[in-house]
Design an enzyme around this catalytic site. Structure first.
Site, PDB file in Angstrom:
ATOM      1  N   GLN A   1       0.828  -1.214   0.000  1.00  0.00           N
ATOM      2  CA  GLN A   1       0.000   0.000   0.000  1.00  0.00           C
ATOM      3  C   GLN A   1       0.865   1.269   0.000  1.00  0.00           C
ATOM      4  O   GLN A   1       0.444   2.307  -0.511  1.00  0.00           O
ATOM      5  CB  GLN A   1      -0.921   0.028   1.230  1.00  0.00           C
TER       6      GLN A   1
ATOM      7  N   ASP B   1      -6.085   1.114  12.452  1.00  0.00           N
ATOM      8  CA  ASP B   1      -7.308   0.396  12.094  1.00  0.00           C
ATOM      9  C   ASP B   1      -8.246   0.295  13.296  1.00  0.00           C
ATOM     10  O   ASP B   1      -9.458   0.265  13.142  1.00  0.00           O
ATOM     11  CB  ASP B   1      -6.975  -0.985  11.534  1.00  0.00           C
TER      12      ASP B   1
END
Lengths: 374, 374
Positions: free
Chosen positions: B213, B254
């Protein structure tokens, strides 16, 4: 268990091999850039080809590039002799020194390569023989180095296995196995010895971006040896160490400095930090030939920057077209993070300058003596 | 400088967008698996498609999957209505709860997704309206969440920029930019704000294996925004932090647990350890919607294992055919390693349970109130 109590297996793979006499022989190298899917051998009759293969990492690992450099020096010396058969001994030695330089300079980090070339040049200079005998002597010296490193692997395997005995779940970074030397490896040697001695072990290998030596090479040789293993992204190492599922971390070293700092594959330092933070021992297994008494600390070592590596082994179109990469090939792990050093000379725990001193002296003798024989 | 003194730019990219009314509208998602080379938009008129895209990471990031889940609930509710137009309100609500479950369960780690779905279901249950009005209300709630997260990004950008002001060399891990939410991002928001406010900054992005990512997404959006950057292998982070060339590490999260433990992309913990060991502050920028008062510590969070990811984005033939991979998608960074939390509510330094308590209360209110409006 004592080191002598363990069983030492054959290496799962041997990445470089000299065939023939100094006059007609050649060096075979396993092309490690094409592993694991393609086992391609490269046959070299010139030093330039070996230098190129050292630079593009077809042959890699501190001990292996030292050995490859020693054989390349034989090929270079033979070429000088063939080009100018009527050369005098002083003229030959002058030419030899010149063709040796690019071999010694092929890669900057491991001390093994320049040390082997310098030592063998010294051997040539000290010899009273004619050029033909000198080239023959260079091949003998290269073969002696090859055999020495093979024995060193066996000794590291035994000493490491004795120290690690009772631990079963290991983590390693990069590849420091039979592909980096002429024997059963450095960091992986204790695992091969424990496995061959009937211990149930499991090895987790960091994939080791950018060049994926863990995914491509460590997995390849552990599988060949039948050692149970798993591969993970480098980024998973710290969390795995925190999970309590690893009993020891073992890596090799590209260079060990006079103060015990370890220069090794980029990422080693982070793994060592995570091991220390979570109470897991970190063991460095490396032959004495990687110790460098002339480099005071890790910060004195030139770290190769290899931006092109950032794209290596990735699918096309994964990276931006104009990618700017920071790509150090190595990092420095301070000596304080090392729980134990393993070499052919034994094990040093909680290494410091004082404890390392006798090893450094032996390493220096090894690197500068004119007869590197067994 | 105060937060209000900074300039906030437009997001370099917006990864999800609802078009049209609840009756004929659809959700567009940028397929992040194909970035950076292909900018492909996916148009969804069913919830199943959105669920699939959440699972295969076409849309990703805690805030974004919360928003995508809220829009998916609209699509699911509309489908129920279309299939059974004559349904009573209780029957409709029963069906709605059933179709909502797979949306809430699409991914396990971020609290945003199940929290958004549960909250909007609660809103539907609390409404006295007929099914048609309930669906319209679900779209309003989703759009309010979308707008709320956009504003939260702006606030994080301002607060983070004020805290980081004077520092210029940053390191980030994974992608927590405009691709993970509806605004200018979480971890990257302060960088965009500093850059837009005329500060000369440089961002190093870890490539973030296995799914890259950082290489594929952070580089893509930093380049679009004109922020100078470099990408590096994850394994280079510790050495870079040791080199003294980084002034602060900033990542997203997260999930942030009640004790301040941070669950984030695998590798975050190792970077945080290396930052702490080298005296570099580690800042977590995340909206209140990622705080989870109901999870005591990071060790209570299910960590997704995704072995197939180990081969993702690698060239074919790179991995052994029978690769065994250990592939956790996340790791846990203990709260003690966090120097500061940044959210839309401001900055908390040296966060502990006591300091976090008011944020946790706000987060809980946000996640359970029936009107999530602005």
């Amino acid at each position: 268990m004592q080191p002598a109590d363990f069983t030492v297996p054959e290496p799962p793979v041997s990445p470089l091999r000299w065939s023939g006499s100094w006059r007609d022989g050649h060096l075979r190298l396993l092309d490690q850039t094409r592993l694991p899917r393609h086992e391609t051998w490269l046959e070299h009759r010139t030093a330039a080809g070996v230098i190129d293969d050292i630079q593009r990492l077809a042959v890699r690992g501190a001990p292996a590039i030292g050995i490859a450099g020693a054989y390349a020096l034989v090929l270079a010396a033979r070429a000088v002799l063939e080009a100018f058969p009527a050369m005098s001994r002083p003229e030959f030695l002058e030419q030899l020194a010149e063709v040796a330089q690019p071999i010694a300079d092929a890669r900057p980090t491991a001390v093994n390569l320049p040390a082997a070339v310098a030592r063998h040049l010294e051997l040539a200079n000290a010899s009273p023989d004619a050029p033909e005998q000198i080239v023959a002597g260079l091949l003998e010296a290269a073969q002696a180095l090859d055999a020495y490193e093979k024995d060193a692997c066996e000794a590291m395997g035994r000493h490491g296995a004795a120290w690690l005995f009772g631990r079963t779940r290991f983590l390693t970074h990069c590849n420091a196995g039979s592909l980096v030397t002429s024997g059963i490896g450095t960091a992986l040697a204790p695992f091969y010895v424990l496995h061959a001695s009937g211990q149930a072990i499991h090895v987790t290998a960091d994939e080791s971006r950018p060049l994926l030596q863990g995914l491509r090479l460590t997995a390849y040789e552990l599988a060949k040896a039948g050692v149970p293993y798993a591969v993970q992204a480098d980024s998973a190492a710290a969390g795995l160490l925190r999970s309590g599922k690893i009993d020891a971390v073992v890596t090799g070293a590209d260079r060990i400095c006079a103060n015990g700092d370890v220069v090794n594959k980029v990422g080693t330092y982070g793994v060592a930090l995570a091991a220390r933070s979570n109470g897991v021992p970190y063991v460095v297994a490396a032959p004495l030939s990687t110790l460098d008494a002339n480099t005071a600390t890790g910060d004195d070592v030139a770290i190769e920057d290899r931006p092109a590596d950032a794209r290596a082994y990735l699918a096309p179109e994964t990276a931006p077209a104009d990618l700017v990469a920071h790509a150090p090939a190595f990092d420095v792990t301070p000596a304080a993070l090392v729980s134990a050093f393993v070499s052919e000379a034994g094990v040093i725990e909680q290494p410091d300058r004082r404890l390392l001193a006798p090893w450094l002296a032996r390493a220096e003798a090894l690197q500068t003596r004119t007869d590197p024989g067994r």
